[in-house]
Design an enzyme around this catalytic site. Sequence first.
Site, PDB file in Angstrom:
ATOM      1  CE  LYS A  84      -3.423  -0.664  -0.554  1.00 59.12           C
ATOM      2  NZ  LYS A  84      -3.923  -1.049  -1.914  1.00 59.12           N
ATOM      3  CB  THR A  87       2.597  -1.897  -4.923  1.00 58.91           C
ATOM      4  OG1 THR A  87       3.115  -1.698  -3.616  1.00 58.91           O
ATOM      5  CG2 THR A  87       3.299  -3.057  -5.590  1.00 58.91           C
ATOM      6  CB  THR A  88      -1.627  -0.696  -7.877  1.00 56.40           C
ATOM      7  OG1 THR A  88      -1.966  -1.633  -6.851  1.00 56.40           O
ATOM      8  CG2 THR A  88      -2.500  -0.948  -9.093  1.00 56.40           C
ATOM      9  CD1 TRP A  89       0.846   5.254 -11.069  1.00 56.67           C
ATOM     10  CD2 TRP A  89       1.474   6.316  -9.204  1.00 56.67           C
ATOM     11  NE1 TRP A  89       1.144   6.545 -11.427  1.00 56.67           N
ATOM     12  CE2 TRP A  89       1.536   7.228 -10.298  1.00 56.67           C
ATOM     13  CE3 TRP A  89       1.816   6.775  -7.935  1.00 56.67           C
ATOM     14  CZ2 TRP A  89       1.935   8.548 -10.139  1.00 56.67           C
ATOM     15  CZ3 TRP A  89       2.208   8.093  -7.779  1.00 56.67           C
ATOM     16  CH2 TRP A  89       2.262   8.974  -8.877  1.00 56.67           C
ATOM     17  CG  HIS A 151       4.953  -6.257  -0.796  1.00 55.29           C
ATOM     18  ND1 HIS A 151       4.976  -5.002  -1.342  1.00 55.29           N
ATOM     19  CD2 HIS A 151       3.715  -6.765  -1.060  1.00 55.29           C
ATOM     20  CE1 HIS A 151       3.803  -4.745  -1.922  1.00 55.29           C
ATOM     21  NE2 HIS A 151       3.026  -5.797  -1.762  1.00 55.29           N
ATOM     22  NE  ARG A 173       0.293   6.764   0.132  1.00 56.02           N
ATOM     23  CZ  ARG A 173      -0.936   6.329  -0.092  1.00 56.02           C
ATOM     24  NH1 ARG A 173      -1.182   5.018  -0.169  1.00 56.02           N
ATOM     25  NH2 ARG A 173      -1.933   7.182  -0.260  1.00 56.02           N
ATOM     26  CB  SER A 181      -3.405   2.912   2.059  1.00 54.72           C
ATOM     27  OG  SER A 181      -3.709   2.211   0.871  1.00 54.72           O
ATOM     28  NE  ARG A 318      -8.049   4.124   1.546  1.00 56.71           N
ATOM     29  CZ  ARG A 318      -8.164   5.222   2.301  1.00 56.71           C
ATOM     30  NH1 ARG A 318      -9.357   5.635   2.679  1.00 56.71           N
ATOM     31  NH2 ARG A 318      -7.097   5.897   2.678  1.00 56.71           N
TER      32      ARG A 318
END
Length: 356
Positions: A84, A87-89, A151, A173, A181, A318
């Site tokens: 969170k 990572t997705t980005w 991770h 982050r 998150s 989110r």
Amino acid sequence: MASKDLTHFKEEQYSQDEQEAISEEENKCKQLILSLPKEIGSGNECLYFYQSFWIPKSIIPTTISFQNHFQAKDSDVVVASMPKSGTTWLKALAFAIVNRQKFSLENHPLLTLNSHELVPHFEVNVYVDTMFQLPNTNRSNMIEPRIFATHVPYPSLAKSVKDSNCRIIYICRNPFDTYVSYWNFMKKLIPNDQDLPTLTIEEDFEKYCKGICYYGPFWDNILGYLKESIARPNKVLFLKYEELKENANFHVKRIGEFLGCPFTQEEESNGMIENIVKLCSFEKMKELETNKFGTFYFLEKNKCGTIEQRVEKKHLFRKAEIGDWVNSFSPSMVEKLSKVMEEKLSGVDLSFKVYP
């Protein structure tokens, strides 16, 4: 992505010696898990303290398999992070940057597939169905350059990843935003172990501040990659989520240079960088049909025995805001985490804004 029953393997595929070797590794893994300290974490899941970081039982055998069997190529790219943390980005950006000559932006894989499906995690995707010494664990048939994610803290990466010339991009982050998150996401993993007591956010936050969270302590995870990026800047690129969000164009160009595929002057003039930023933006990804519906499998059943975990794709997106934690933290929580960060991150050139 269809669910698989991975509680057994087809024994006819392996010789007797191979079967015996697999069984021996299974037993060693089970005995190891029994010996590890454990704590209840977010999402009603037991976390185990393995190699100085906390992970669920399901990830221990896959991590061991990754460490023992993965053979990195010098052209490989590894996206690393705490959960969170963007990572997705970053997966989407890395995939789009590296493959920009292969796909048009109008018919891009990211328009129909989630970035987690395009960039597999070693310990939660790649080695789920090949946890021990089984065929095809190195994904030799992937299009090159191969892009993976993890991770796992830097010291626990596969030796071949650390020793090869493959490149690692790490994103961190603000731990305040990361926690909010993380807490919201972990509550959405389904199904949880209903036999475990449910933690309140205050109880879970106390554990987070002690380092008890997925792949935590978060400060060790961050510092391991930060220090390696300073020692080997050509090996590890360290990014801050907040800086990437504030100036995405600059950092996309920087990532391209780091990965050995810099943008040409013509590409820059034609708006390639801006187009990649737009394609991978939170707003764009959140509105795609592929990310609105369906379930994504993060973990599945494995040989050491665990329940299946999955999450609806829409829960991967989110808010992606900077400073949103102010809506969830009490003054005492702010004070506590601030002190933890001041203590654990002292002595390094790394700071995060604490909003009033």
